[in-house]
Write an enzyme that holds these catalytic residues in place. Structure first.
Site, PDB file in Angstrom:
ATOM      1  N   TYR A 111       0.725  -1.125  -0.217  1.00 26.60           N
ATOM      2  CA  TYR A 111      -0.050  -0.028  -0.001  1.00 26.60           C
ATOM      3  C   TYR A 111       0.780   1.114  -0.028  1.00 26.60           C
ATOM      4  O   TYR A 111       0.494   2.207  -0.678  1.00 26.60           O
ATOM      5  CB  TYR A 111      -0.813  -0.146   1.210  1.00 26.60           C
ATOM      6  CG  TYR A 111      -1.627   1.314   1.346  1.00 26.60           C
ATOM      7  CD1 TYR A 111      -2.742   1.611   0.512  1.00 26.60           C
ATOM      8  CD2 TYR A 111      -1.624   2.403   2.338  1.00 26.60           C
ATOM      9  CE1 TYR A 111      -3.446   2.605   0.537  1.00 26.60           C
ATOM     10  CE2 TYR A 111      -2.288   3.313   2.479  1.00 26.60           C
ATOM     11  CZ  TYR A 111      -3.166   3.582   1.618  1.00 26.60           C
ATOM     12  OH  TYR A 111      -3.965   4.837   1.743  1.00 26.60           O
ATOM     13  N   LYS A 164       0.854   4.366  -2.733  1.00 30.33           N
ATOM     14  CA  LYS A 164       0.536   5.873  -2.391  1.00 30.33           C
ATOM     15  C   LYS A 164       1.480   6.813  -2.460  1.00 30.33           C
ATOM     16  O   LYS A 164       1.583   7.596  -3.113  1.00 30.33           O
ATOM     17  CB  LYS A 164      -0.008   5.844  -0.749  1.00 30.33           C
ATOM     18  CG  LYS A 164      -1.277   5.312  -0.571  1.00 30.33           C
ATOM     19  CD  LYS A 164      -2.311   5.907  -1.357  1.00 30.33           C
ATOM     20  CE  LYS A 164      -2.732   7.387  -1.190  1.00 30.33           C
ATOM     21  NZ  LYS A 164      -3.759   7.992  -2.105  1.00 30.33           N
TER      22      LYS A 164
END
Length: 210
Positions: free
Chosen positions: A85, A89
């Site tokens: 993740y 991002k």
């Protein structure tokens, strides 16, 4: 979709890269299909939308790209246990740096916006913490209001920035953020990738469970 939007409305002045997929966990726990999905939506989506909208943005009025991503960081603590993740991002964050430089000559701004605190979203309700976290969040209005403030600034001089929502509103003269709280008086949860409130301390804030 971009072509149809430009045709219907006569052009495109603003691109907001808001969509993101989230799946928390390490490389050894997050399924590869979820890792692929995060990169398809988060990083690839940001670049695809920017390049597709660019011809219209070049002809836009005060053209802006605003990407919802955190200030870029190489601190290992943010990558431990959440590498898939975090890469997705931070990819959006580093893309923002590149877009700002590549599009500067066209007068197209590229900035990033990130909330200081957790926001009451579907990701919080269904992926991260459920209803127990909601009372420690702010509403989506704080992100919308700060986005509006950024998007009305001069695109030629306001580019390459990583904004936090409460900092933007402070610059606009907003000194009472209380109305944005889901539940008044509850401590707020700092969002991912942030260590402190605007005063540089953790006073009054909770850490995001990761």
């Amino acid at each position: 979709a971009v072509a149809q939007t430009a045709e219907k409305f006569g052009g495109i002045d603003i691109l907001i890269n808001n969509a993101s997929a989230v799946a928390l966990g390490g490389v050894d726990t997050v399924p590869m299909r979820r890792i692929d999905l995060m990169h398809q939506i988060n990083l690839r989506g940001t670049i695809l939308a920017a390049r597709t909208c660019l011809p219209h943005l070049k002809n836009g009025t005060n053209p802006h790209i605003l990407t919802l991503c955190p200030p870029p960081s190489l601190d290992p603590k943010w990558y431990k246990g959440t590498l898939p993740y975090t890469l997705a991002k931070m990819g959006m964050s580093f893309a923002t740096i590149g877009l700002a430089e590549d599009f500067r000559e066209y007068g197209v701004a590229a900035n990033a916006l990130w909330p200081r605190t957790a926001i009451d979203t579907a990701a919080i309700r269904h992926e991260l913490g459920g209803d127990t976290m909601i009372k420690h969040c702010r509403t989506t209005d704080i992100v919308a209001d700060s986005a509006h403030a950024i998007l009305t600034r001069d695109s030629k001089s306001c580019t390459g920035n990583f904004f936090l929502d409460d900092d933007v509103l402070a610059e606009e003269g907003v000194d009472d953020l209380g109305p944005y709280a889901i539940e008044q008086g509850q401590p707020l949860i700092l969002d991912f990738y942030l260590d402190s409130g605007p005063d540089g301390s953790m006073d009054g804030y909770l850490k995001m469970p990761m």
